[in-house]
Each structure stands twice: as C-alpha cells, then as structure tokens.
Design an enzyme around this catalytic site. Structure first.
Site, mmCIF file in Angstrom:
data_model
loop_
_atom_site.group_PDB
_atom_site.id
_atom_site.type_symbol
_atom_site.label_atom_id
_atom_site.label_comp_id
_atom_site.label_asym_id
_atom_site.label_seq_id
_atom_site.Cartn_x
_atom_site.Cartn_y
_atom_site.Cartn_z
ATOM 1 N N LEU A 75 0.794 -1.230 0.000
ATOM 2 C CA LEU A 75 0.000 0.000 0.000
ATOM 3 C C LEU A 75 0.828 1.284 0.000
ATOM 4 C CD1 LEU A 75 -2.826 -1.111 2.469
ATOM 5 C CD2 LEU A 75 -2.649 -1.528 0.011
ATOM 6 N N CYS A 76 2.157 1.183 0.011
ATOM 7 C CA CYS A 76 2.988 2.382 -0.141
ATOM 8 C C CYS A 76 3.021 2.774 -1.615
ATOM 9 C CB CYS A 76 4.419 2.126 0.332
ATOM 10 S SG CYS A 76 4.626 2.221 2.108
ATOM 11 N N ASP A 128 24.003 -8.144 9.354
ATOM 12 C CA ASP A 128 24.417 -9.158 8.383
ATOM 13 C C ASP A 128 25.935 -9.207 8.238
ATOM 14 O OD1 ASP A 128 24.030 -11.119 6.250
ATOM 15 O OD2 ASP A 128 24.647 -9.499 4.907
#
EC number: 4.6.1.17
Length: 161
Positions: A75-76, A128
C-alpha cells in the site's frame, strides 16, 4: 486520534488515493541503533572487518531500501525521492552505531516509511556483515524522529537517548 487511512468503509485494506492532494515539499527523518560488543564496534571503526567497509555498505543499502520501499511495504506509493541520506555514527561509549536517515521529495504523499525503511535496512546490513563475529547484536529504537509537509503538518519526536 485520526482515522486509519488505509482501511475503506468495508473494513478492507486499500491504497490511499492521493490524486487530489496538493504537492508540497515533504521530509522525514528516522533513526535506529545497533548495539554490539565493544570489540565488534572497534572492528568497524578500525576498518579491520573482514567483509570490508561496514558503514559504506550499510549506507548504500539504506539508500537503496528507501528507493524501493513501495516494493517492500504493501500500500505504499512509488515515490520520486529527491534526496535520501543515511548517516552512521559510532558511539563507543554506548557500544552502538547510531543510524539516522533523511528522505525528501516534492509530492503528494509523505516519506516517513521511506525514512524508516532506510534506517531499518541499514541496521539489518550492519547485523548481516557482523553476524559472523557476534550473533547477539541488538537493533533497537527504530523510530520516526520528525516529518514535515503535507496536510497532517509537522511532527517532532521527544528525545529519549
């Protein structure tokens, strides 16, 4: 409190129609902290990490993430960002890295999600790159610091660090 804008009258999630909104300059800042052991942070500061420049990699990852927020978060809207900045600062006294992102555009919808995504992905990238050295790194306080522009007006978070 305002009504949720991504829920229609039937209670279904939908993308907000911004076609009638006025364009304005909109800006948002977000932050995140990555807490680690002092020796892990020192490796980053010294540039002795075996995977290379952790800050440069995290900065690029954050910038790329902001530009792709619309693909990651349902929805962005896809946005034409005019500026994305990701700043990383080692804070040895707190055994952490402070990440701050800034997103700006002239458009019809805000850039809060882009700023939050940039800070989050930069933090995840640090994790990471450092997980081989330390697995219990903590990402914390990912939050919106400020926003300006648009119908809802300006917002400034209360300082808490």
């Amino acid at each position: 409190m305002s009504q949720l804008t991504h829920i229609n009258a039937a209670g279904e999630a939908h993308m907000v129609d911004v076609s009638t909104k006025q364009e304005s300059v909109r800006e948002a800042r977000a932050q995140a902290f990555v807490v680690m052991l002092p020796q892990t942070l020192q490796m980053i500061i010294d540039g002795s990490h075996h995977k290379g420049d952790v800050f440069a990699t995290a900065r690029i990852a954050g910038i790329q993430a902001a530009k792709r927020t619309w693909e990651l978060i349902p929805l962005c809207h896809p946005l034409l960002l005019s500026k994305v900045e990701v700043t990383l600062v080692a804070e040895p006294a707190h055994h952490r890295v402070r990440i701050e992102s800034l997103c700006r555009l002239s458009g019809k919808t805000g850039v809060e999600m882009e700023a939050l995504t940039a800070a989050s992905v930069a933090a995840l990238t640090i994790y990471d790159m450092c997980k081989a050295v330390q697995k219990d790194i903590v990402i914390e306080q990912c939050r919106l610091l400020s926003k300006s522009g648009g119908k809802s007006g300006d917002f400034q978070a209360v300082a808490n660090d």
